[in-house]
Enzyme design. Sequence first.
Site, PDB file in Angstrom:
ATOM      1  N   GLU A   1       0.950  -0.387  -4.820  1.00  0.00           N
ATOM      2  CA  GLU A   1      -0.257   0.424  -4.975  1.00  0.00           C
ATOM      3  C   GLU A   1       0.136   1.887  -5.026  1.00  0.00           C
ATOM      4  O   GLU A   1       0.915   2.357  -4.186  1.00  0.00           O
ATOM      5  CB  GLU A   1      -1.223   0.172  -3.812  1.00  0.00           C
ATOM      6  CG  GLU A   1      -2.563   0.866  -3.937  1.00  0.00           C
ATOM      7  CD  GLU A   1      -2.626   2.241  -3.277  1.00  0.00           C
ATOM      8  OE1 GLU A   1      -3.590   2.984  -3.536  1.00  0.00           O
ATOM      9  OE2 GLU A   1      -1.704   2.564  -2.497  1.00  0.00           O
TER      10      GLU A   1
ATOM     11  N   HIS B   1       0.823  -1.199   0.000  1.00  0.00           N
ATOM     12  CA  HIS B   1       0.000   0.000   0.000  1.00  0.00           C
ATOM     13  C   HIS B   1       0.868   1.263   0.000  1.00  0.00           C
ATOM     14  O   HIS B   1       1.611   1.517   0.945  1.00  0.00           O
ATOM     15  CB  HIS B   1      -0.900  -0.024   1.230  1.00  0.00           C
ATOM     16  CG  HIS B   1      -1.843   1.111   1.337  1.00  0.00           C
ATOM     17  ND1 HIS B   1      -1.886   1.956   2.408  1.00  0.00           N
ATOM     18  CD2 HIS B   1      -2.801   1.552   0.475  1.00  0.00           C
ATOM     19  CE1 HIS B   1      -2.822   2.865   2.242  1.00  0.00           C
ATOM     20  NE2 HIS B   1      -3.396   2.644   1.078  1.00  0.00           N
TER      21      HIS B   1
ATOM     22  N   GLU C   1      -4.682   3.535  -8.242  1.00  0.00           N
ATOM     23  CA  GLU C   1      -5.911   4.188  -7.803  1.00  0.00           C
ATOM     24  C   GLU C   1      -6.012   5.532  -8.512  1.00  0.00           C
ATOM     25  O   GLU C   1      -5.122   6.384  -8.392  1.00  0.00           O
ATOM     26  CB  GLU C   1      -5.947   4.378  -6.291  1.00  0.00           C
ATOM     27  CG  GLU C   1      -7.245   5.038  -5.835  1.00  0.00           C
ATOM     28  CD  GLU C   1      -7.377   5.178  -4.327  1.00  0.00           C
ATOM     29  OE1 GLU C   1      -8.109   6.095  -3.896  1.00  0.00           O
ATOM     30  OE2 GLU C   1      -6.759   4.374  -3.595  1.00  0.00           O
TER      31      GLU C   1
ATOM     32  N   HIS D   1      -0.626  10.763  -2.986  1.00  0.00           N
ATOM     33  CA  HIS D   1      -1.900  10.342  -2.427  1.00  0.00           C
ATOM     34  C   HIS D   1      -2.890  11.488  -2.307  1.00  0.00           C
ATOM     35  O   HIS D   1      -4.025  11.411  -2.786  1.00  0.00           O
ATOM     36  CB  HIS D   1      -1.720   9.697  -1.052  1.00  0.00           C
ATOM     37  CG  HIS D   1      -3.022   9.275  -0.438  1.00  0.00           C
ATOM     38  ND1 HIS D   1      -3.756  10.097   0.395  1.00  0.00           N
ATOM     39  CD2 HIS D   1      -3.737   8.127  -0.563  1.00  0.00           C
ATOM     40  CE1 HIS D   1      -4.853   9.482   0.764  1.00  0.00           C
ATOM     41  NE2 HIS D   1      -4.871   8.279   0.202  1.00  0.00           N
TER      42      HIS D   1
ATOM     43  N   ASP E   1      -1.235   6.115  -6.122  1.00  0.00           N
ATOM     44  CA  ASP E   1      -2.338   7.043  -6.325  1.00  0.00           C
ATOM     45  C   ASP E   1      -1.914   8.061  -7.375  1.00  0.00           C
ATOM     46  O   ASP E   1      -0.810   8.615  -7.299  1.00  0.00           O
ATOM     47  CB  ASP E   1      -2.669   7.756  -5.019  1.00  0.00           C
ATOM     48  CG  ASP E   1      -2.942   6.786  -3.879  1.00  0.00           C
ATOM     49  OD1 ASP E   1      -4.032   6.212  -3.854  1.00  0.00           O
ATOM     50  OD2 ASP E   1      -2.042   6.594  -3.030  1.00  0.00           O
TER      51      ASP E   1
END
Length: 472
Positions: free
Chosen positions: A268, A241, A343, A283, A270
Amino acid sequence: MMDWLTPSRPLSIAHRGASAYAPENTLAAFALAADLGADMWEVDLHQTADKKIFAFHDFALADGRPVNTLTYADIRASVAENEAPLLSEIIGLAQARDCGIYADIKAPAASVPVSRMLQDAGIERAILGAFDPRVVDALRAADSPYPLAALIPVGVDPFEISKGANIIHLCWEKMDRPQDLLDDAFFARCRETGQKVVVWHEEDPDRMADLREKPVLGICSDRPELVNPTRFPTGLQVVCHRGANKIAPENTLSAAHACFAAGFSHVEIDVHVTADDQLVVLHDATLDRTTNGTGPVCNHTLSELQALNAGAWFYPFYTNEPIPTLDDMLSLARTYNGQLYIELKSAPARLVWDRVVAHEMQERVFFWSFVTQSLHDMRAISDKARLMMRRQDFDTLEDTLSCLNPSLIEYTMTDDWADFPELQRRGVPVMIAYNGDDRAVLAQIVDAGVEMVNLDQPFVFADICREKGVAE
């Protein structure tokens, strides 16, 4: 020689500690190396004018004064607070973290004192080496009980210069393909001389893949996790993450490097769009928390964002860590043959998909977004885009599976896991997401036997997997 000198896989020797993630030759770098699975720490050792043994790479301070002409107090007054720790401090940390010490002795005068300090502390796993042959000579004359290593520069005969040493330490990192020289004939010669081999600090994943298959005693690396990455024989895939966000600043290349180097399958990230329609990895919608900038990301151009740093908030070592672009992350993932979970924050689906296609990563990326329209846009762009759905967002499993033909379903610890057998029957992978650090919960996730996990603590999870025999 001792049993630990016949390991089943190469020893991971952290070069000056985990020096890719912390200042070299510091207690922080050595402790982090232990967290990353290092077996030993390579430590550069000098002796001061008042006979103190300390860790420091260079022979002189930044102002040009030779370290061997100064007292330890002089040195402490001239370096950063975390620099130049005493060998006694390093020994204490090594005992606490169960790590060995690979001493690169810079000053011949320090040779015997280093050996005696290690013996007095009861250190068993230690190797003493140097470029200067006088170090090996002095230690042999003093009957040091530790294996002795001759550090070999490029352009010399390793067997000629290593006479009297137990270990040939090849410092060939600046050569193009030095691993090609480590052929059967080379190792046959090593068997004849009874010498073991340690190799240079290596950070390239392809060269490392070659080296770890060689019959070497150890491999040095600024990224000690790269030497023996975790393997999950069950096929379990681990998503990190925001990258290895406990090791390096979240959503940075450093955090992604640590994940892929350690053997985890996914990072992961963003993704936001800039004022000039470029894609960056961050993020928050604003810059304030994780950079030295302020205001919304989308109000800045890429060049403005690239002038900022994305790491000083985490640790001063990362003061020059940039905000990565999506292209940066895609390129890094390809370097490691890794995968990404993207994401979509403010980033438009079309811009993101185009970059994924440009890097030929369509099969190695999956997408999700809080912005439902972004997922619909991605599906409209391509029926091959791999989308994730969260079970918590739907009333029933059928509703979840019927939304945009997802490639995997995410569950949390509070969702009903009774769906798992049905998803397995249908061939739809399950991913459990957990951002905590409770070992009991992580063990429960291991026992669930799902295909994927998305974690804040992947290194702790890997330790538990090894304890349970589902990783090595």
